[in-house]
Design a protein around this motif. Structure first.
Motif, PDB file in Angstrom:
ATOM      1  N   VAL A  10      -4.468  55.161  79.853  1.00  0.00           N
ATOM      2  CA  VAL A  10      -4.097  56.574  79.758  1.00  0.00           C
ATOM      3  C   VAL A  10      -4.380  57.272  81.090  1.00  0.00           C
ATOM      4  O   VAL A  10      -5.510  57.265  81.568  1.00  0.00           O
ATOM      5  N   ARG A  11      -3.347  57.875  81.683  1.00  0.00           N
ATOM      6  CA  ARG A  11      -3.454  58.449  83.025  1.00  0.00           C
ATOM      7  C   ARG A  11      -4.112  59.823  82.987  1.00  0.00           C
ATOM      8  O   ARG A  11      -3.866  60.620  82.099  1.00  0.00           O
ATOM      9  N   TRP A  12      -4.967  60.063  83.981  1.00  0.00           N
ATOM     10  CA  TRP A  12      -5.478  61.408  84.225  1.00  0.00           C
ATOM     11  C   TRP A  12      -4.571  62.079  85.242  1.00  0.00           C
ATOM     12  O   TRP A  12      -3.971  61.426  86.098  1.00  0.00           O
ATOM     13  N   ARG A  13      -4.482  63.414  85.148  1.00  0.00           N
ATOM     14  CA  ARG A  13      -3.672  64.120  86.118  1.00  0.00           C
ATOM     15  C   ARG A  13      -4.319  64.027  87.491  1.00  0.00           C
ATOM     16  O   ARG A  13      -5.530  64.121  87.650  1.00  0.00           O
ATOM     17  N   ASP A  37     -12.473  64.265  79.496  1.00  0.00           N
ATOM     18  CA  ASP A  37     -11.305  64.545  78.658  1.00  0.00           C
ATOM     19  C   ASP A  37     -11.504  65.685  77.670  1.00  0.00           C
ATOM     20  O   ASP A  37     -10.578  66.435  77.380  1.00  0.00           O
ATOM     21  N   GLN A  78       1.585  67.037  80.966  1.00  0.00           N
ATOM     22  CA  GLN A  78       1.479  66.360  79.675  1.00  0.00           C
ATOM     23  C   GLN A  78       0.050  66.393  79.140  1.00  0.00           C
ATOM     24  O   GLN A  78      -0.187  66.601  77.956  1.00  0.00           O
ATOM     25  N   ALA A  79      -0.912  66.187  80.032  1.00  0.00           N
ATOM     26  CA  ALA A  79      -2.315  66.173  79.597  1.00  0.00           C
ATOM     27  C   ALA A  79      -2.803  67.547  79.173  1.00  0.00           C
ATOM     28  O   ALA A  79      -3.851  67.660  78.522  1.00  0.00           O
ATOM     29  N   ASP A  80      -2.064  68.618  79.527  1.00  0.00           N
ATOM     30  CA  ASP A  80      -2.505  69.976  79.213  1.00  0.00           C
ATOM     31  C   ASP A  80      -1.853  70.552  77.958  1.00  0.00           C
ATOM     32  O   ASP A  80      -2.194  71.665  77.553  1.00  0.00           O
TER      33      ASP A  80
END
Length: 335
Positions: free
Chosen positions: A129-132, A232, A257-259
């Motif tokens: 899972v990628r972090w920004r 996270d 996407q992560a937000d």
């Protein structure tokens, strides 16, 4: 079902040597009578299994017999145990199956390869899972970091921090390495406290001739989970509502996407020019990244963020207007 149990019996005997029938029955969650019938079936199929009577008796395989995973080198055996983190398998309902498969594979490995394979499973994780953030760069001194991890040695690290660009030196007690969506991280204790280091920010690394001093009872997976949650999990997220121009919606959703505060917005009827997107950020300052989209992404709420972005946009406009009107060439730019 029975074929799986027969294989389990062979692997258990191969791993542990002679075992009492009651012990085998308990491990397989069947009756002793079932175990004895399975032993007879194995013998009839040519497997050299035999029973020893008496108080110290049990069931065993003939010396030298093994169900082997043939042709594997030590590096190949280690590679098999560098796996995706358990989250991906759990989401597919395969968590228990993965554990069972690894136990069987470990038992079937040639004995000289087992310690390296077991060590790899406890020292390396892959988290997809990628972090920004920016693009990943090649990991500096990754071979040296692996040496410290696999040899249980302390590590001296010179490291450039991303938040202030300062270089600091650390003496670390590594737990292992984690690959997070293509970016390698070193998980280690620094002065008894857990810490996370992006390996592509390491300027140099040296393995010390001192044994590692990890905290008792902790393994890589547990320390990584704690550090990951700290990054996270947002204790009190700031909700942000944005009106995004349809033409850039796809790009906006990929970057943020992560937000997202929920599932991506569905395509409303009538294809309006702009689409509302609900986000959450750690803080108002973190949300100022939205200014990169300019007028293509208008913040509707909260009002504090709108004011902050308006101030930054006005300051930037003043700077560029002054440069343009005076005909000034920006620094480091040749006409």
């Amino acid at each position: 079902m029975r074929s799986e149990r027969l294989l389990s019996i062979m692997l258990l005997l191969q791993t542990h040597g002679q075992l009492p029938a009651g012990d085998l029955a308990a491990r397989l969650e069947v009756s002793v009578r079932t175990v004895m019938r399975d032993v007879e079936a194995l013998s009839a199929s040519g497997v050299p299994v035999y029973t020893v009577r008496g108080p110290h008796g049990g069931i065993a395989l003939m010396p030298g017999y093994r169900t082997n995973v043939t042709g594997l080198t030590a590096d190949e055996a280690r590679a098999l145990f560098v796996l995706l983190s358990g989250h991906a398998h759990a989401e597919l309902g395969l968590g228990q199956a993965l554990g069972s498969a690894l136990r069987k594979l470990m038992a079937a490995l040639p004995a000289p390869h087992r310690p390296d394979a077991d060590l790899a499973s406890r020292r390396i994780l892959i988290d997809p899972v990628r972090w920004r953030g920016g693009p990943a760069h090649p990991a500096a001194d990754l071979a040296v970091l692996q040496q410290a991890v696999f040899n249980d040695r302390r590590l001296r690290l010179r490291y450039r921090h991303g938040r202030d660009n300062r270089v600091r030196s650390y003496t670390l007690d590594p737990y292992g390495l984690v690959n997070k969506a293509g970016v390698w991280y070193l998980v280690a204790d620094h002065r008894g406290e857990p810490a996370l280091f992006r390996t592509d920010r390491a300027l140099s690394a040296a393995v010390l001739d001192e044994p590692v001093r990890r905290r008792d009872g902790l393994e890589l997976a547990g320390v990584w989970e704690s550090l990951r949650r700290h990054i996270d999990d947002i204790p009190a997220p700031v909700p942000v509502t944005v009106s995004v121009r349809r033409e850039v919606l796809g790009k906006f959703l990929r970057i943020h996407q992560a937000d997202l505060a929920g599932p991506p917005p569905s395509d409303p009827g009538g294809r309006p020019e702009r689409v509302r997107v609900e986000l959450h950020f750690r803080s108002l300052i973190a949300a100022e990244v939205l200014l990169a989209f300019g007028a293509d992404a208008e913040v509707l709420a909260p009002a504090e963020l709108r004011r902050a972005l308006a101030g930054k946009a006005a300051s930037a406009a003043t700077v560029y207007s002054a440069v343009h009107s005076a005909g000034i060439t920006p620094p480091n730019v040749r006409p």
